[in-house]
Design a protein around this motif. Structure first.
Motif, PDB file in Angstrom:
ATOM      1  N   VAL A  14      10.814   0.011  -5.022  1.00  0.00           N
ATOM      2  CA  VAL A  14      11.037   1.261  -5.758  1.00  0.00           C
ATOM      3  C   VAL A  14      10.648   1.086  -7.222  1.00  0.00           C
ATOM      4  O   VAL A  14       9.950   1.922  -7.810  1.00  0.00           O
ATOM      5  CB  VAL A  14      12.516   1.702  -5.649  1.00  0.00           C
ATOM      6  CG1 VAL A  14      12.777   2.914  -6.531  1.00  0.00           C
ATOM      7  CG2 VAL A  14      12.863   2.031  -4.199  1.00  0.00           C
ATOM      8  N   LEU A  15      11.074  -0.029  -7.812  1.00  0.00           N
ATOM      9  CA  LEU A  15      10.783  -0.275  -9.221  1.00  0.00           C
ATOM     10  C   LEU A  15       9.283  -0.432  -9.481  1.00  0.00           C
ATOM     11  O   LEU A  15       8.798  -0.106 -10.565  1.00  0.00           O
ATOM     12  CB  LEU A  15      11.513  -1.532  -9.696  1.00  0.00           C
ATOM     13  CG  LEU A  15      13.035  -1.433  -9.860  1.00  0.00           C
ATOM     14  CD1 LEU A  15      13.625  -2.797 -10.155  1.00  0.00           C
ATOM     15  CD2 LEU A  15      13.390  -0.450 -10.967  1.00  0.00           C
ATOM     16  N   LEU A  16       8.566  -0.936  -8.488  1.00  0.00           N
ATOM     17  CA  LEU A  16       7.140  -1.171  -8.665  1.00  0.00           C
ATOM     18  C   LEU A  16       6.277   0.035  -8.324  1.00  0.00           C
ATOM     19  O   LEU A  16       5.047  -0.049  -8.392  1.00  0.00           O
ATOM     20  CB  LEU A  16       6.701  -2.375  -7.817  1.00  0.00           C
ATOM     21  CG  LEU A  16       7.120  -3.747  -8.375  1.00  0.00           C
ATOM     22  CD1 LEU A  16       6.859  -4.850  -7.362  1.00  0.00           C
ATOM     23  CD2 LEU A  16       6.397  -4.052  -9.671  1.00  0.00           C
ATOM     24  N   GLU A  17       6.915   1.132  -7.961  1.00  0.00           N
ATOM     25  CA  GLU A  17       6.138   2.357  -7.746  1.00  0.00           C
ATOM     26  C   GLU A  17       5.460   2.742  -9.072  1.00  0.00           C
ATOM     27  O   GLU A  17       6.097   2.811 -10.112  1.00  0.00           O
ATOM     28  CB  GLU A  17       7.040   3.498  -7.273  1.00  0.00           C
ATOM     29  CG  GLU A  17       7.509   3.339  -5.824  1.00  0.00           C
ATOM     30  CD  GLU A  17       8.394   4.500  -5.381  1.00  0.00           C
ATOM     31  OE1 GLU A  17       8.589   5.438  -6.182  1.00  0.00           O
ATOM     32  OE2 GLU A  17       8.890   4.463  -4.242  1.00  0.00           O
ATOM     33  N   GLY A  18       4.177   2.961  -9.025  1.00  0.00           N
ATOM     34  CA  GLY A  18       3.449   3.302 -10.243  1.00  0.00           C
ATOM     35  C   GLY A  18       3.108   2.102 -11.098  1.00  0.00           C
ATOM     36  O   GLY A  18       2.591   2.262 -12.212  1.00  0.00           O
ATOM     37  N   PHE A  19       3.373   0.882 -10.597  1.00  0.00           N
ATOM     38  CA  PHE A  19       3.126  -0.325 -11.395  1.00  0.00           C
ATOM     39  C   PHE A  19       1.651  -0.464 -11.765  1.00  0.00           C
ATOM     40  O   PHE A  19       1.307  -0.805 -12.900  1.00  0.00           O
ATOM     41  CB  PHE A  19       3.595  -1.563 -10.631  1.00  0.00           C
ATOM     42  CG  PHE A  19       3.358  -2.851 -11.371  1.00  0.00           C
ATOM     43  CD1 PHE A  19       4.213  -3.246 -12.393  1.00  0.00           C
ATOM     44  CD2 PHE A  19       2.274  -3.662 -11.076  1.00  0.00           C
ATOM     45  CE1 PHE A  19       4.001  -4.431 -13.087  1.00  0.00           C
ATOM     46  CE2 PHE A  19       2.046  -4.844 -11.759  1.00  0.00           C
ATOM     47  CZ  PHE A  19       2.913  -5.226 -12.765  1.00  0.00           C
ATOM     48  N   GLU A  20       0.774  -0.208 -10.790  1.00  0.00           N
ATOM     49  CA  GLU A  20      -0.654  -0.351 -11.063  1.00  0.00           C
ATOM     50  C   GLU A  20      -1.108   0.629 -12.137  1.00  0.00           C
ATOM     51  O   GLU A  20      -1.918   0.295 -12.999  1.00  0.00           O
ATOM     52  CB  GLU A  20      -1.452  -0.166  -9.775  1.00  0.00           C
ATOM     53  CG  GLU A  20      -1.221  -1.301  -8.784  1.00  0.00           C
ATOM     54  CD  GLU A  20      -2.162  -1.238  -7.606  1.00  0.00           C
ATOM     55  OE1 GLU A  20      -3.345  -0.952  -7.820  1.00  0.00           O
ATOM     56  OE2 GLU A  20      -1.708  -1.488  -6.478  1.00  0.00           O
ATOM     57  N   GLN A  21      -0.565   1.837 -12.085  1.00  0.00           N
ATOM     58  CA  GLN A  21      -0.915   2.824 -13.105  1.00  0.00           C
ATOM     59  C   GLN A  21      -0.441   2.364 -14.477  1.00  0.00           C
ATOM     60  O   GLN A  21      -1.150   2.493 -15.481  1.00  0.00           O
ATOM     61  CB  GLN A  21      -0.293   4.179 -12.754  1.00  0.00           C
ATOM     62  CG  GLN A  21      -0.667   5.321 -13.689  1.00  0.00           C
ATOM     63  CD  GLN A  21      -2.140   5.679 -13.612  1.00  0.00           C
ATOM     64  OE1 GLN A  21      -2.798   5.392 -12.615  1.00  0.00           O
ATOM     65  NE2 GLN A  21      -2.678   6.288 -14.660  1.00  0.00           N
ATOM     66  N   ASN A  22       0.762   1.801 -14.519  1.00  0.00           N
ATOM     67  CA  ASN A  22       1.282   1.279 -15.783  1.00  0.00           C
ATOM     68  C   ASN A  22       0.431   0.119 -16.294  1.00  0.00           C
ATOM     69  O   ASN A  22       0.224  -0.036 -17.502  1.00  0.00           O
ATOM     70  CB  ASN A  22       2.731   0.805 -15.597  1.00  0.00           C
ATOM     71  CG  ASN A  22       3.726   1.936 -15.704  1.00  0.00           C
ATOM     72  OD1 ASN A  22       3.691   2.709 -16.650  1.00  0.00           O
ATOM     73  ND2 ASN A  22       4.598   2.056 -14.728  1.00  0.00           N
ATOM     74  N   SER A  89       8.540   0.024 -15.310  1.00  0.00           N
ATOM     75  CA  SER A  89      10.002   0.144 -15.197  1.00  0.00           C
ATOM     76  C   SER A  89      10.645  -1.175 -14.811  1.00  0.00           C
ATOM     77  O   SER A  89      11.852  -1.344 -14.937  1.00  0.00           O
ATOM     78  CB  SER A  89      10.372   1.211 -14.159  1.00  0.00           C
ATOM     79  OG  SER A  89       9.795   0.902 -12.902  1.00  0.00           O
ATOM     80  N   VAL A  90       9.846  -2.129 -14.332  1.00  0.00           N
ATOM     81  CA  VAL A  90      10.399  -3.422 -13.943  1.00  0.00           C
ATOM     82  C   VAL A  90      10.180  -4.422 -15.078  1.00  0.00           C
ATOM     83  O   VAL A  90       9.130  -4.449 -15.700  1.00  0.00           O
ATOM     84  CB  VAL A  90       9.760  -3.937 -12.633  1.00  0.00           C
ATOM     85  CG1 VAL A  90       8.260  -4.120 -12.792  1.00  0.00           C
ATOM     86  CG2 VAL A  90      10.395  -5.229 -12.178  1.00  0.00           C
ATOM     87  N   ARG A 220       4.487  -8.964  -7.296  1.00  0.00           N
ATOM     88  CA  ARG A 220       5.522  -9.182  -6.272  1.00  0.00           C
ATOM     89  C   ARG A 220       5.732 -10.674  -6.025  1.00  0.00           C
ATOM     90  O   ARG A 220       6.866 -11.109  -5.793  1.00  0.00           O
ATOM     91  CB  ARG A 220       5.145  -8.468  -4.976  1.00  0.00           C
ATOM     92  CG  ARG A 220       5.280  -6.954  -5.033  1.00  0.00           C
ATOM     93  CD  ARG A 220       5.141  -6.348  -3.651  1.00  0.00           C
ATOM     94  NE  ARG A 220       6.255  -6.724  -2.815  1.00  0.00           N
ATOM     95  CZ  ARG A 220       7.252  -5.905  -2.462  1.00  0.00           C
ATOM     96  NH1 ARG A 220       7.261  -4.659  -2.897  1.00  0.00           N
ATOM     97  NH2 ARG A 220       8.230  -6.337  -1.689  1.00  0.00           N
ATOM     98  N   MET A 221       4.667 -11.458  -6.072  1.00  0.00           N
ATOM     99  CA  MET A 221       4.803 -12.905  -5.903  1.00  0.00           C
ATOM    100  C   MET A 221       5.686 -13.475  -7.003  1.00  0.00           C
ATOM    101  O   MET A 221       6.609 -14.251  -6.753  1.00  0.00           O
ATOM    102  CB  MET A 221       3.415 -13.557  -5.937  1.00  0.00           C
ATOM    103  CG  MET A 221       3.414 -15.074  -5.781  1.00  0.00           C
ATOM    104  SD  MET A 221       3.632 -15.556  -4.074  1.00  0.00           S
ATOM    105  CE  MET A 221       3.591 -17.362  -4.217  1.00  0.00           C
ATOM    106  N   LYS A 222       5.403 -13.080  -8.226  1.00  0.00           N
ATOM    107  CA  LYS A 222       6.139 -13.614  -9.377  1.00  0.00           C
ATOM    108  C   LYS A 222       7.582 -13.144  -9.397  1.00  0.00           C
ATOM    109  O   LYS A 222       8.511 -13.923  -9.597  1.00  0.00           O
ATOM    110  CB  LYS A 222       5.428 -13.207 -10.669  1.00  0.00           C
ATOM    111  CG  LYS A 222       5.940 -13.902 -11.925  1.00  0.00           C
ATOM    112  CD  LYS A 222       4.986 -13.633 -13.066  1.00  0.00           C
ATOM    113  CE  LYS A 222       5.298 -14.522 -14.264  1.00  0.00           C
ATOM    114  NZ  LYS A 222       6.560 -14.200 -14.909  1.00  0.00           N
ATOM    115  N   LEU A 223       7.778 -11.852  -9.173  1.00  0.00           N
ATOM    116  CA  LEU A 223       9.118 -11.283  -9.257  1.00  0.00           C
ATOM    117  C   LEU A 223       9.930 -11.546  -7.999  1.00  0.00           C
ATOM    118  O   LEU A 223      11.128 -11.823  -8.072  1.00  0.00           O
ATOM    119  CB  LEU A 223       9.026  -9.776  -9.520  1.00  0.00           C
ATOM    120  CG  LEU A 223       8.340  -9.376 -10.831  1.00  0.00           C
ATOM    121  CD1 LEU A 223       8.107  -7.875 -10.872  1.00  0.00           C
ATOM    122  CD2 LEU A 223       9.168  -9.816 -12.025  1.00  0.00           C
TER     123      LEU A 223
END
Length: 289
Positions: A14-22, A89-90, A220-223
Motif C-alpha cells: 500500500v505504501l509503495l503505491e505510486g512509488f515509481e511516479q514519486n 510515502s514510505v 521492496r528488496m531493501k525495505l
C-alpha cells in the motif's frame, strides 16, 4: 536480516503505491537542482534513443523506468539510490530516514570528499556527547572515505546503457541467489517479498538472460528485508565494476550522514539542512564561475 511479517508486507504494498511516479518526480527534482539539461544528460549515455531518454523524465510517461537506468542516473549525479525516495510515502524509518535526510542526501551528492568532510564536522558540533561518541564509533567501524569517489570511481564520460544494464542484472541475479542461499529462503518467499510472480523471480535469478527490472523491485528488496544499503546488489558487476566501488563510498557517506542527522536535536535539524544546502550551492557555483 529481518523479513517484514506478512501484514507489514501487505502494508508495504500500500505504501509503495505510486512509488515509481514519486521516483520519477525525484529524478526531475535532482535534474533541476543539479542543473542538468536534456542535452547534457543525453551526452552522458549511449545505446538509448534520445526521445526515450527524454520520456524517462516526463512524469506523465506511463512506461516503467528500468532499475538500471535509475542506477546509472544516480551514478552521473553522484547520489545514493535512497535519494529517489524523496516525496514517497514510505521512509526507511528503521534506520532514521525522513524527508530532511533525503533532502540532505540529494545536496551532498556531488560534493567532493573535502566538502563532505566539512559538512560532517559541522553536524558533529551540534551533537551531544552521547551522539558524538555513537557517531565516532560508527565511523571507526566503516571503511575510511577517500577522494576516489571524485576520481577513479566517478562515472565515465559516456555510459553504454545496454552494457551497463546487462552487467547490473547479471550481478543482481547472482546476488539474489547468494542472498537466498545464505538466509535459507525459498524462491516463493523471495518472490513474495519482491512482489513478483514465481516465474518473474526465476527470470531475475537467470544470469544468462538479463532482463530489465523496475525500481519497485529494488525498493521492496531493501525495505522488505530491512537492508541498510543497495551496495551489495552490485558486488558482482564485471563491466562497469567501478560503479560498485562508487556505491561503496556512497554507502559510507549515506550511513554517516543519516546517522548524524538522526542524532541531531529536532530544533537544530532545519538549520543544519540549510548549511548543507549552502555548502552544496557554493561548490556548484564554483564550478560555473
Amino acid at each position: 536480516m529481518k523479513i517484514l511479517p506478512d501484514e507489514m508486507l501487505d502494508q508495504l504494498s500500500v505504501l509503495l503505491e505510486g512509488f515509481e511516479q514519486n521516483a520519477v518526480e525525484s529524478m526531475v527534482y535532482v535534474k533541476r537542482t543539479q542543473g542538468w539539461t536534456p542535452e547534457t544528460i543525453a551526452a552522458r549515455f549511449s545505446n538509448i534513443e534520445p526521445g526515450l531518454l527524454k520520456r524517462y523524465f516526463q512524469p506523465r510517461y506511463s512506461t516503467v523506468r528500468p532499475l538500471h537506468f535509475i542506477a546509472a542516473f544516480s551514478w552521473i549525479t553522484m547520489l545514493p539510490m535512497t535519494s529517489f525516495y524523496r516525496g514517497a510515502s514510505v521512509r526507511e524509518e528503521f534506520r532514521g530516514m525522513d524527508s530532511s535526510a533525503v533532502e540532505a542526501l540529494i545536496n551532498i551528492g556531488r560534493m567532493p570528499h573535502e566538502q563532505f568532510d566539512v559538512v560532517l564536522k559541522c553536524i558533529h558540533l551540534y551533537l551531544d556527547d552521547e551522539g558524538k561518541h555513537a557517531l565516532d564509533t560508527l565511523a571507526q567501524s566503516l571503511p575510511p572515505l577517500t577522494n576516489n569517489i571524485d576520481t577513479e570511481y566517478a562515472a565515465p564520460i559516456v555510459i553504454d546503457l545496454k552494457t551497463f544494464g546487462d552487467s547490473y542484472y547479471r550481478a543482481l541475479a547472482k546476488y539474489g541467489k547468494e542472498f537466498r542461499s545464505e538466509h535459507k529462503l525459498s524462491k516463493s518467499t523471495m518472490a513474495k517479498v519482491l512482489g513478483l510472480s514465481p516465474y518473474s523471480y526465476s527470470v531475475l535469478e537467470d544470469e544468462d538472460n538479463p532482463q530489465p527490472l523496475s525500481i519497485l523491485v529494488g525498493a521492496r528488496m531493501k525495505l522488505g528485508f530491512q537492508l541498510s544499503d543497495h551496495f551489495s546488489f552490485t558486488q558482482h558487476m564485471i563491466e562497469y565494476s567501478e560503479f560498485h566501488k562508487f556505491r561503496g563510498e556512497q554507502h559510507v557517506r549515506d550511513m554517516l550522514l543519516v546517522d548524524s542527522l538522526r542524532r541531531l536535536p529536532k530544533k537544530q535539524k532545519p538549520y543544519v539542512i540549510e548549511i548543507i544546502k549552502g555548502v552544496a550551492t557554493a561548490y556548484a557555483n564554483s564550478l560555473t564561475a
